[in-house]
Design an enzyme around this catalytic site. Structure first.
Site, PDB file in Angstrom:
ATOM      1  CD  GLU A 150      -1.550  -8.532   1.243  1.00  0.00           C
ATOM      2  OE1 GLU A 150      -1.831  -8.412   2.485  1.00  0.00           O
ATOM      3  OE2 GLU A 150      -1.209  -7.811   0.664  1.00  0.00           O
TER       4      GLU A 150
ATOM      5  CB  ALA B 183      -1.019  -0.101   1.343  1.00  0.00           C
TER       6      ALA B 183
END
Length: 446
Positions: free
Chosen positions: A418, A361
């Site tokens: 994930e 991110a």
């Protein structure tokens, strides 16, 4: 001659005089000591008990023993007794394990709020007195009583009674009756079509977990009896929202904070209570990979409860590879990934940044800034291929966690799957999301 002393007489006389002198000297010294002792006594008087000449050497057995305040992190028989009482009244649906975790705290807070007590989630004397008295009432989560007695349930439109074993792949009137009952209690929102599909199985599993039944998704005798009994608990939005705002990771309105590429961490967001997981967590339950790893206390408490349950299921190797990150730390991680793509793949910086964003991110856009997200791994193994990954996907929802980035939600979350990344949202949110197969973006837009 009578006027002369003999030698023995002389010796006796000398001895007598010597004894007299010694006696005189000793007398003088004793008198001095007595005087000195009297003087010291006058400077330090002997203490006298305020209640007279009788000294209390044992505690009065009839005197009440102060009971300890119970709060997050407490454990033992007092907590076990607390959980049993809250469970009896319908406020607590977790495992009676003697561990004061988030589920117990939520139950205590709900009890306090419904009895006009200070809703701080701790059990002091006032809360304890009401809890174990006749004034304590069953949980109320809707304008009507929480429990939905089977006798008040309208008969299923199919007119069928659930009697046999039901599982995935079954169909017919008994499945329709099962779906109607699950729908009435709030566990099932799909169509009552008489088809025992994935939605029905998830609803059954959710019901089983909340009622401490074997959560195999199969409706056997134990599940059937509880489902159609007066003790079957209702899940409603009122119940879910009754505890919103007391968990970390929410904004001032009690709404879960969404952090992704399109939604940066709010400027005014502050973590509430970070703990050092290296010293806070039981190292026999989980390994903390990096020194100084931090996490929100309530989320860490929930994590430990979940991992203890995994241990009971035979999965004893767990590692926290990442938890809370500051924006500055995220900048370093993102830059490291960008440089790796540039050096190893020969990409331009803009291309490398685009590639990095598939798995890392941007600074300010990571859930790790909230302190409620954890990356769980197994040292030396690819997590996706482990039994721990399967267990986490099946069970994390029961403990208030969600799999934040799922394989079938990549187009919505914007991130590749994930299976190691979980976020604590509280069971009032996680169970709903599990049952309806929603990611956080979908849940907040419902």
């Amino acid at each position: 001659m009578q006027g002369k002393w003999t030698i023995p007489q002389v010796i006796l006389s000398i001895a007598a005089v010597a004894l007299l002198v010694v006696a005189i000297v000793m007398g003088v010294r004793v008198a001095g000591l007595v005087q000195q002792t009297s003087y010291e006594a006058s400077l330090t008087p002997t203490p006298v008990p305020p209640y007279g000449n009788v000294m209390q050497v044992t505690v009065d057995p009839s005197a009440p023993t102060p009971e300890p305040v119970l709060r997050s992190g407490s454990q033992g028989e007092d907590v076990r007794r607390l959980q049993e009482r809250l469970q009896e009244l319908g406020y607590y649906t977790g495992t009676v394990d003697g561990q004061f975790g988030p589920g117990t705290r939520e139950a205590v807070t709900l009890f306090q709020s419904q009895h006009g007590l200070g809703a701080d989630g701790t059990v002091g004397q006032e809360t304890r007195t009401v809890l174990y008295s006749d004034k304590a009432h069953q949980v109320i989560v809707t304008p009507t009583p929480t429990q939905a007695p089977a006798t008040q349930t309208p008969p299923p439109s199919s007119g069928a009674e659930v009697t046999g074993l039901l599982r995935s792949g079954d169909s017919g009137e008994q499945v329709a009756a099962l779906q109607e009952r699950l729908k009435e209690l709030g566990y099932y929102t799909g169509a009552v079509d008489g088809q025992f599909g994935e939605g029905t199985r998830k609803a059954v599993k959710t019901f089983q977990r909340l009622h401490q039944l074997d959560d195999d998704g199969v409706v056997g005798e134990a599940t059937r009896k509880r489902l159609f009994s007066d003790d079957a608990m209702v899940i409603t939005l009122q119940q879910q929202n009754s505890v919103v705002g007391r968990i970390p990771g929410v904004d001032s309105t009690g709404e879960l904070v969404l952090v992704n590429r399109a939604n940066k961490l709010p400027d005014n967001y502050k973590v509430s209570e970070l703990v050092n997981m290296n010293t806070y967590c039981d190292s026999s339950i989980v390994k903390i990979k990096h020194d100084g790893t931090l996490g929100e206390r309530m989320a860490v408490d929930a994590l430990m409860v979940m991992l203890r349950a995994a241990h009971k299921d035979g999965l004893t190797v767990w590692q926290v590879s990442s938890a809370y990150r500051s924006v500055a730390e995220q900048e370093d991680i993102f830059e490291e990934q960008v440089q790796a793509y540039m050096n190893e793949n020969g990409l331009s910086r803009s291309a490398a940044a685009s590639a990095a964003r598939q798995t890392v991110a941007d600074p300010g856009c990571s859930e790790h800034h909230l302190g409620v997200a954890f990356d769980l791994t197994v040292p030396g193994e690819f997590f996706k291929d482990t039994k721990q990954s399967v267990w986490l996907a099946e069970n994390c929802w029961t403990y208030g966690f969600i799999l934040r980035y799922q394989a079938d939600k990549e187009d919505i979350t914007g991130y590749l799957a994930e299976p190691w990344h979980v976020r604590y949202v509280g069971t009032e949110h996680s169970l709903y999301m599990y049952q309806h197969n929603l990611c956080l973006e979908e849940y907040l837009q419902r």
